[in-house]
Write an enzyme that holds these catalytic residues in place. Structure first.
Site, PDB file in Angstrom:
ATOM      1  N   CYS A   1       0.840  -1.181   0.000  1.00 27.41           N
ATOM      2  CA  CYS A   1       0.000   0.000   0.000  1.00 27.41           C
ATOM      3  C   CYS A   1       0.884   1.243   0.000  1.00 27.41           C
ATOM      4  O   CYS A   1       1.942   1.270   0.623  1.00 27.41           O
ATOM      5  CB  CYS A   1      -0.943   0.086   1.191  1.00 27.41           C
ATOM      6  SG  CYS A   1      -2.063  -1.287   1.322  1.00 27.41           S
TER       7      CYS A   1
ATOM      8  N   ARG B   1       3.672  -0.268  -4.976  1.00 24.67           N
ATOM      9  CA  ARG B   1       3.422  -0.818  -3.645  1.00 24.67           C
ATOM     10  C   ARG B   1       2.096  -1.580  -3.574  1.00 24.67           C
ATOM     11  O   ARG B   1       1.767  -2.174  -2.556  1.00 24.67           O
ATOM     12  CB  ARG B   1       3.412   0.299  -2.600  1.00 24.67           C
ATOM     13  CG  ARG B   1       4.695   1.095  -2.558  1.00 24.67           C
ATOM     14  CD  ARG B   1       4.610   2.193  -1.526  1.00 24.67           C
ATOM     15  NE  ARG B   1       4.561   1.660  -0.194  1.00 24.67           N
ATOM     16  CZ  ARG B   1       5.609   1.408   0.569  1.00 24.67           C
ATOM     17  NH1 ARG B   1       6.807   1.666   0.123  1.00 24.67           N
ATOM     18  NH2 ARG B   1       5.459   0.921   1.780  1.00 24.67           N
TER      19      ARG B   1
ATOM     20  N   TRP C   1      -2.776  -2.661  -1.670  1.00 30.80           N
ATOM     21  CA  TRP C   1      -2.498  -4.081  -1.882  1.00 30.80           C
ATOM     22  C   TRP C   1      -3.326  -4.794  -0.820  1.00 30.80           C
ATOM     23  O   TRP C   1      -3.048  -4.669   0.381  1.00 30.80           O
ATOM     24  CB  TRP C   1      -1.004  -4.364  -1.705  1.00 30.80           C
ATOM     25  CG  TRP C   1      -0.618  -5.748  -2.095  1.00 30.80           C
ATOM     26  CD1 TRP C   1      -0.309  -6.181  -3.349  1.00 30.80           C
ATOM     27  CD2 TRP C   1      -0.481  -6.891  -1.235  1.00 30.80           C
ATOM     28  NE1 TRP C   1       0.001  -7.528  -3.312  1.00 30.80           N
ATOM     29  CE2 TRP C   1      -0.085  -7.984  -2.034  1.00 30.80           C
ATOM     30  CE3 TRP C   1      -0.656  -7.105   0.134  1.00 30.80           C
ATOM     31  CZ2 TRP C   1       0.134  -9.259  -1.516  1.00 30.80           C
ATOM     32  CZ3 TRP C   1      -0.437  -8.370   0.657  1.00 30.80           C
ATOM     33  CH2 TRP C   1      -0.049  -9.430  -0.172  1.00 30.80           C
TER      34      TRP C   1
ATOM     35  N   ASN D   1      -1.350   2.218   5.761  1.00 28.72           N
ATOM     36  CA  ASN D   1      -0.504   1.143   5.216  1.00 28.72           C
ATOM     37  C   ASN D   1      -0.033   0.313   6.396  1.00 28.72           C
ATOM     38  O   ASN D   1       0.599   0.846   7.305  1.00 28.72           O
ATOM     39  CB  ASN D   1       0.689   1.757   4.472  1.00 28.72           C
ATOM     40  CG  ASN D   1       1.749   0.723   4.132  1.00 28.72           C
ATOM     41  OD1 ASN D   1       1.428  -0.451   3.931  1.00 28.72           O
ATOM     42  ND2 ASN D   1       2.996   1.140   4.060  1.00 28.72           N
ATOM     43  N   GLY D   2      -0.375  -0.968   6.395  1.00 29.84           N
ATOM     44  CA  GLY D   2       0.030  -1.830   7.511  1.00 29.84           C
ATOM     45  C   GLY D   2      -1.106  -2.762   7.873  1.00 29.84           C
ATOM     46  O   GLY D   2      -2.030  -2.961   7.078  1.00 29.84           O
TER      47      GLY D   2
ATOM     48  N   GLU E   1      17.028 -17.427  -9.189  1.00 31.49           N
ATOM     49  CA  GLU E   1      16.606 -16.064  -9.499  1.00 31.49           C
ATOM     50  C   GLU E   1      16.018 -15.991 -10.912  1.00 31.49           C
ATOM     51  O   GLU E   1      15.014 -15.318 -11.140  1.00 31.49           O
ATOM     52  CB  GLU E   1      17.813 -15.127  -9.317  1.00 31.49           C
ATOM     53  CG  GLU E   1      17.588 -13.670  -9.671  1.00 31.49           C
ATOM     54  CD  GLU E   1      16.471 -12.987  -8.909  1.00 31.49           C
ATOM     55  OE1 GLU E   1      15.929 -13.573  -7.958  1.00 31.49           O
ATOM     56  OE2 GLU E   1      16.107 -11.869  -9.296  1.00 31.49           O
TER      57      GLU E   1
ATOM     58  N   LYS F   1      12.203 -14.780 -11.724  1.00 25.70           N
ATOM     59  CA  LYS F   1      11.881 -13.677 -12.642  1.00 25.70           C
ATOM     60  C   LYS F   1      10.844 -14.119 -13.659  1.00 25.70           C
ATOM     61  O   LYS F   1       9.917 -13.390 -13.968  1.00 25.70           O
ATOM     62  CB  LYS F   1      13.123 -13.181 -13.399  1.00 25.70           C
ATOM     63  CG  LYS F   1      14.137 -12.356 -12.652  1.00 25.70           C
ATOM     64  CD  LYS F   1      13.688 -10.999 -12.214  1.00 25.70           C
ATOM     65  CE  LYS F   1      13.035 -11.075 -10.865  1.00 25.70           C
ATOM     66  NZ  LYS F   1      13.798 -10.841  -9.694  1.00 25.70           N
TER      67      LYS F   1
ATOM     68  N   GLU G   1       7.299 -14.656 -11.925  1.00 27.57           N
ATOM     69  CA  GLU G   1       6.571 -13.514 -11.386  1.00 27.57           C
ATOM     70  C   GLU G   1       6.078 -12.548 -12.443  1.00 27.57           C
ATOM     71  O   GLU G   1       5.064 -11.899 -12.245  1.00 27.57           O
ATOM     72  CB  GLU G   1       7.365 -12.795 -10.292  1.00 27.57           C
ATOM     73  CG  GLU G   1       8.625 -12.150 -10.752  1.00 27.57           C
ATOM     74  CD  GLU G   1       9.390 -11.485  -9.619  1.00 27.57           C
ATOM     75  OE1 GLU G   1       8.789 -11.102  -8.620  1.00 27.57           O
ATOM     76  OE2 GLU G   1      10.622 -11.354  -9.757  1.00 27.57           O
TER      77      GLU G   1
ATOM     78  N   HIS H   1      17.524 -36.355  -9.382  1.00 27.88           N
ATOM     79  CA  HIS H   1      16.821 -36.899  -8.210  1.00 27.88           C
ATOM     80  C   HIS H   1      15.320 -36.587  -8.250  1.00 27.88           C
ATOM     81  O   HIS H   1      14.675 -36.541  -7.212  1.00 27.88           O
ATOM     82  CB  HIS H   1      17.453 -36.356  -6.927  1.00 27.88           C
ATOM     83  CG  HIS H   1      18.882 -36.769  -6.771  1.00 27.88           C
ATOM     84  ND1 HIS H   1      19.257 -38.049  -6.445  1.00 27.88           N
ATOM     85  CD2 HIS H   1      20.040 -36.074  -6.968  1.00 27.88           C
ATOM     86  CE1 HIS H   1      20.583 -38.123  -6.411  1.00 27.88           C
ATOM     87  NE2 HIS H   1      21.075 -36.946  -6.731  1.00 27.88           N
TER      88      HIS H   1
ATOM     89  N   LYS I   1       5.655  -4.325  -4.395  1.00 26.53           N
ATOM     90  CA  LYS I   1       7.100  -4.167  -4.285  1.00 26.53           C
ATOM     91  C   LYS I   1       7.588  -4.317  -2.852  1.00 26.53           C
ATOM     92  O   LYS I   1       8.613  -4.904  -2.589  1.00 26.53           O
ATOM     93  CB  LYS I   1       7.464  -2.785  -4.826  1.00 26.53           C
ATOM     94  CG  LYS I   1       8.938  -2.491  -4.866  1.00 26.53           C
ATOM     95  CD  LYS I   1       9.549  -3.055  -6.109  1.00 26.53           C
ATOM     96  CE  LYS I   1      11.048  -2.928  -6.137  1.00 26.53           C
ATOM     97  NZ  LYS I   1      11.627  -4.031  -6.915  1.00 26.53           N
TER      98      LYS I   1
END
Ligand code: F6R
Length: 614
Positions: A2, A27, A74, A100-101, A487, A491, A494, A510, A609
């Site tokens: 947020c 955000r 968010w 925000n929180g 990584e 990428k 997402e 395996h 983010k």
């Protein structure tokens, strides 16, 4: 998560707030909303989706007013819709709040308020806080600031809030705990508030970062007043922002992610500045210099982080162990904090975080601190919560990263870790002089080599066109290229929503090998180094099962070229520095695949983010 923005001053608030919300959309972008102080009433507009939806919705509505608050969400409590969007308001619309929180005890507070006869419109924790403030105000006759202070004493959780009242139209009250909030002090008594400095930068460079449990009373045309939650007045610490406007704009690129990928030669160079001098054989990270002895003699060194930053920790583990012979354990912050870890005074916990606000990382650090460990941070955002609670640390200096998928922050984190490992290795005499000197020289030319890799952009675009329709992908690497494989897979998942997994190359046999058929692209880091021959064997195993091989190889390689479907050459470098180069083609590949699949590259679905919730 947020983003919040607020303004009070002489100018029209709407354009300032909307522009700020767009800068903070990274955000969260589930919904957005704005509240403007009108003539004896507060006008509140909210809309599901991105800020442009809000702009369209308000086109023919009254958007005037010189005081306002705005929010981009968010979703945590309650689905993303118009009703759950912020700002929330009191029952009679006298108060409006952005938050925000997370208010953790919102349920019990809500029950108390329900028993007093209040009815709620939304499913959010924020509305509960707004009603609580309003209830206190009405029952005690206290002013807005005092009511907020009393309400916050009852709150358990994290918050950055800004509140406005119809009855005190020349005032905003703001407060924070564990979620960031910056106040910009403009000319002539104008004030700008935001979750980070990007909405503020074009109006003023004078800012105050609120500390935990601080409450700001902001009156138009007056001085900023700060109080602790215990009502003790504090002196605001005004800082000068070093951020520049160009750093937060796209600068001609179609997406922030592409701009940030291309910024890496410069961001790595910025990370070196004043820290690395190969000709003098010097590497030094001022922020943590005085802790080096402690790291060398530590009982344990634990690196904690989430997501991409966790991958950087894994690279750090290889570097610290191999170069400095310092044992490192890498932990997911979210697992570490709930495992009742055995931590003591002789342990060092190093947190890595781009935003410096990730809730799990922050909480894990707080836990380690409470057990007496020394806590260090590697953060990108200056003044962020992690950088403030740690005993010491190093900034990555990558500049603002706005694309939700992390790119330049990752290479900057790996750069800091490399500098740290080399400095520790030297201090500990764990590295011989010629190797040390060679590594410093190798590191110093990495920006030019990154630039050479970036020139493979059209090659990566072609490879992307071949695999854009894949449903799955496998990424393989060994040693410090294993985190690069993880990584690369992250990428791809997402931003293009293709299922991808990263594996240590030798682990493939395996289990994952069962997945390989002619439809499966397998991306392999097969650069020259200790495990080269072994990786070549792994490639043969994939080939024998008709998998498609796309290999990152060292310039001039012939062996892998003969077997792979595609090879991408990267310049030769010391094995320890390969992650800084091998990551780049994967970033470009994911970017192009996401564009080809018409995905929202900078703001992928369901993500944000800065993850300030557990
Ligand atoms: C992936 C990504 C996330 C973050 C993670 C930690 O591209 O950006 O996985 O790396 O949320 O964030 P920070 O580094 O801000 O703690």
């Amino acid at each position: 998560m947020c983003g919040i923005v607020a303004y009070i001053g002489q100018k029209e608030a709407y354009p300032i707030i909307v522009k700020g919300l767009k800068r903070l959309e990274y955000r969260g972008y589930d919904s957005s909303g704005i509240a403007l102080q009108g003539n004896n009433s507060i006008n509140i507009y909210k809309k599901q989706g991105k800020v442009v939806n809000l702009e369209e919705f308000t086109e023919n509505l009254d958007r005037s007013g010189t005081v306002g608050i705005g929010h981009t969400r968010w979703a945590t409590h309650g689905e993303p819709n118009d009703v759950n969007a912020h700002p929330h308001y009191s029952e009679d619309k006298d108060l409006a709040i952005i938050h925000n929180g997370i208010i953790e005890n919102y349920d019990s507070l809500k029950h108390q308020l329900l028993s007093k006869g209040y009815t709620f419109r939304s499913e959010t924790d924020t509305e509960v806080l707004c009603y609580l403030i309003d209830d206190i105000r009405k029952n005690t006759g206290a002013k807005l600031g005092e009511s907020v202070r009393m309400a916050l004493q009852q709150v358990v959780g994290a918050y950055a809030i800004v509140i406005m009242s119809k009855d005190e139209p020349n005032k905003l009250i703001a407060a924070r705990k564990s979620s960031p909030l910056v106040v910009g002090i403009g000319k002539e008594g104008d004030f700008y508030l935001a979750s980070d400095a990007t909405p503020i930068i074009e109006y003023t460079k004078q800012v105050v970062y609120l500390a935990d449990e601080e409450i700001a009373v902001i009156k138009r045309g007056s001085e900023l007043k700060l109080y602790g939650i215990d009502d003790v007045e504090k002196t605001p610490y005004i800082q000068e922002l070093e951020l520049h406007l160009e750093a937060i704009e796209k600068g001609g690129y179609e997406h922030f992610m592409l701009k940030e990928i291309h910024e890496q030669p410069r961001s790595i160079e910025d990370c070196f500045r004043g820290r690395l001098n190969a000709s003098e054989g010097r590497v030094s990270l001022g922020g943590i210099k005085e802790y080096e002895e402690k790291i060398i003699n530590a009982n344990r060194v634990i690196m904690i982080a989430c997501g991409t930053s966790w991958h950087a920790c894994l690279v750090g583990e290889y570097l610290f162990e191999d170069l400095a012979r310092i044992n490192v354990e890498v932990e997911y912050a979210s697992e570490f904090r709930y495992r009742n870890p055995i931590i003591g005074e002789n342990d060092i916990v190093i947190a890595i975080s781009q935003s410096g606000e990730t809730a799990d990382t922050l909480a894990a650090l707080e836990l380690a601190k409470s057990k007496g460990a020394t806590i260090l941070g590697i953060c990108n955002v200056v003044g962020s919560s992690i950088s403030r609670i740690t005993d010491a640390g190093s900034y990555t200096h990558a500049g603002p990263e706005i694309g939700v998928a992390s790119t330049k922050a990752f290479t900057a984190q790996v750069t800091v870790l490399t500098l740290m490992a080399l400095s520790l290795a030297k201090q500990k005499n764990a590295i011989n002089e010629s190797k040390y000197r060679a590594m410093l020289s190798g590191l110093e030319v990495i920006p030019q080599k990154v630039q050479q890799v970036l020139e493979k952009n059209s090659e990566m675009e072609f490879i992307a066109s071949q695999y854009q329709s894949a449903s799955n992908a496998l990424y393989l690497g060994r040693g410090s290229s294993f985190p690069v494989a993880l990584e690369g897979a992250l990428k791809l998942k997402e931003i293009s929503y293709i299922h991808a997994e990263g594996y240590p190359a030798a682990e493939m046999k395996h289990g994952p090998i069962a997945l390989i058929d002619e439809e499966m692209p397998v991306f392999v880091i097969a650069t020259k180094g200790t495990s080269y021959e072994k990786v070549v064997s792994n490639i043969q195993e994939v080939k024998a099962r008709k998998g498609k091989i796309i290999a990152i190889v060292t310039e001039g390689d012939t062996q892998v070229k003969e077997i792979a479907d595609h090879t991408v050459e990267i310049p030769e470098t010391d094995e320890h520095l390969v992650p800084l180069l091998a990551t780049i083609p994967f970033q470009l590949l994911s970017y192009h695949i996401a564009v080809m699949r018409e995905c929202n590259v900078d703001q992928p679905r369901n993500l944000a983010k800065s993850v300030t919730v557990e």
